[in-house]
Design an enzyme around this catalytic site. Sequence first.
Site, PDB file in Angstrom:
ATOM      1  N   GLU A  79     -56.990 -54.923  -2.168  1.00  0.00           N
ATOM      2  CA  GLU A  79     -57.737 -56.102  -1.725  1.00  0.00           C
ATOM      3  C   GLU A  79     -57.118 -56.782  -0.509  1.00  0.00           C
ATOM      4  O   GLU A  79     -55.895 -56.776  -0.338  1.00  0.00           O
ATOM      5  CB  GLU A  79     -57.793 -57.142  -2.852  1.00  0.00           C
TER       6      GLU A  79
ATOM      7  N   HIS B  45     -43.877 -53.038  -8.856  1.00  0.00           N
ATOM      8  CA  HIS B  45     -44.558 -54.295  -8.522  1.00  0.00           C
ATOM      9  C   HIS B  45     -43.621 -55.490  -8.375  1.00  0.00           C
ATOM     10  O   HIS B  45     -43.786 -56.526  -9.011  1.00  0.00           O
ATOM     11  CB  HIS B  45     -45.654 -54.584  -9.558  1.00  0.00           C
TER      12      HIS B  45
END
Length: 373
Positions: free
Chosen positions: A247, A153
Site C-alpha cells: 500500500e 516486520h
Amino acid sequence: MQNSLLFPIFFVVLLSTSCAQTSDKEINTPETLDFTTELVVGDIQNAWGMVFLPDNAILISEKSGKLLLHKAGKTITIENPPKVYNRGQGGLMDIELHPDYDENGWIYFSYATSEGEEKGGNTAIMRAKLSNNQLVDVEELYKASPNSTRGQHFGSRIEFDNNGYLYFSIGERGNRDVNPQDITRDMGKIYRLHDNGRIPNDNPFVDESGAKKAIYSYGHRNPQGLALHPETGKLWAHEHGPRGGDEINIIEKGKNYGWPVITYGINYSGTEITDETSRPGMEQPLYQWTPSIAPSGMTFVTSDTYPKWKGNLLVGSLAFQYLERLEVQDNKVVYREKLLDGMGRMRNVRQAPDGFIYISVEGKGIYRLVPKS
C-alpha cells in the site's frame, strides 16, 4: 512481504469493490533510459539507510550493524554505532538528519535491539552526533516493547515534517492478530515525537488510558517507506502487504489503516486473510500493488536534474528488483514506469542535496542516476 521471492508472482486475487485505486494500472518499461547509473560506493551487502552530509560525505547504515562514511572516494567505518539485534529483517536500519543539522549536528537512527527483559529484540530510535569518526552524545529516544524472537516486520523509516516533528515506523513483528489494532501495544504503528524524544501533547492518544502516547497512526503491517510531500507537507508511507496488497497511504493523525481487518492481500499459502477490503472507520490506501512489489525506500523528485520526473514518486522494489516511477495527480496514480529492471533488490532511494537520485542495491552498493546530456 520481504520474502516475496519465495512465492509465485503469477496469481490472481479477486477483490471486492471499494474506493481504493488498485494496481491494474499498467506498468511501462521504456525502450531506452535517459540516464546512466554510476557506482558511488561498492562492496556493500545491504545499505539500508543513507544521508548526505554538508561536506558531501554520505553516511550509510549496513543492516549487519556497520555504520560507514563515504567521502572523496574513500569509505571508513564509524565507531560506536548502536549495538543491533541482527536477526531476519532487523538490524541497523534507517538514518535521518535533523532539519537543523548544520546548527545542532543531530543524526537519527532506527535499529533493532535486544535491550529489555524479554528474549529477542525490537525496534528502537536513537540520536547521536558524529565527531572524529565516531558517534558521541548518544541518546535513545524510543524503544518498542515487548521484545520478540520473530525475525520479521521491524519497519523502519524515519522522517521529519515541516514543523520539526520526528516520525518513524515500526512493523507489527509478525503478530498481526494482536499488535496493529491495539493502541495499548507497540508495533504496527507510525509514531510522532519531538526531536528530543518528548511526546507531543497533541498526539492523538495522549489522553487515552493505557495507550502508547507516541502513536500517530495505527493498523499498519510493515512500513518501509516514509516521505514528506513537497507541496502539501503531508506524510506519505508505503508498507509491505502479505501476498498482494502492498500500500501507499497518506498518513493522518489518529487514523486506522486497517491491517489485518481489511486488506487486498492473501496469506502466502494462498488462503484468505479476510473477505473485507473496506470498513467504516478504516482508511483506504491511495494505491495498492497486487502482485506485491515489496516496496522499500521512497522519495519525491523535486530536483531540476530530472525535469520529466519532477513531482513524481520513486519506490524501490525488492521482489521484482527494479525502481518504480509513479506519476500522481490529485492523489491518483496516473502512470507507472519500471526502471533498471533486474538490476537487483532496491533497498533505498533518496534525492541528495546536489539534486541527484541515489539508489542502494543489495549486494552491489550505492549508485547515482546521471542524466544523459
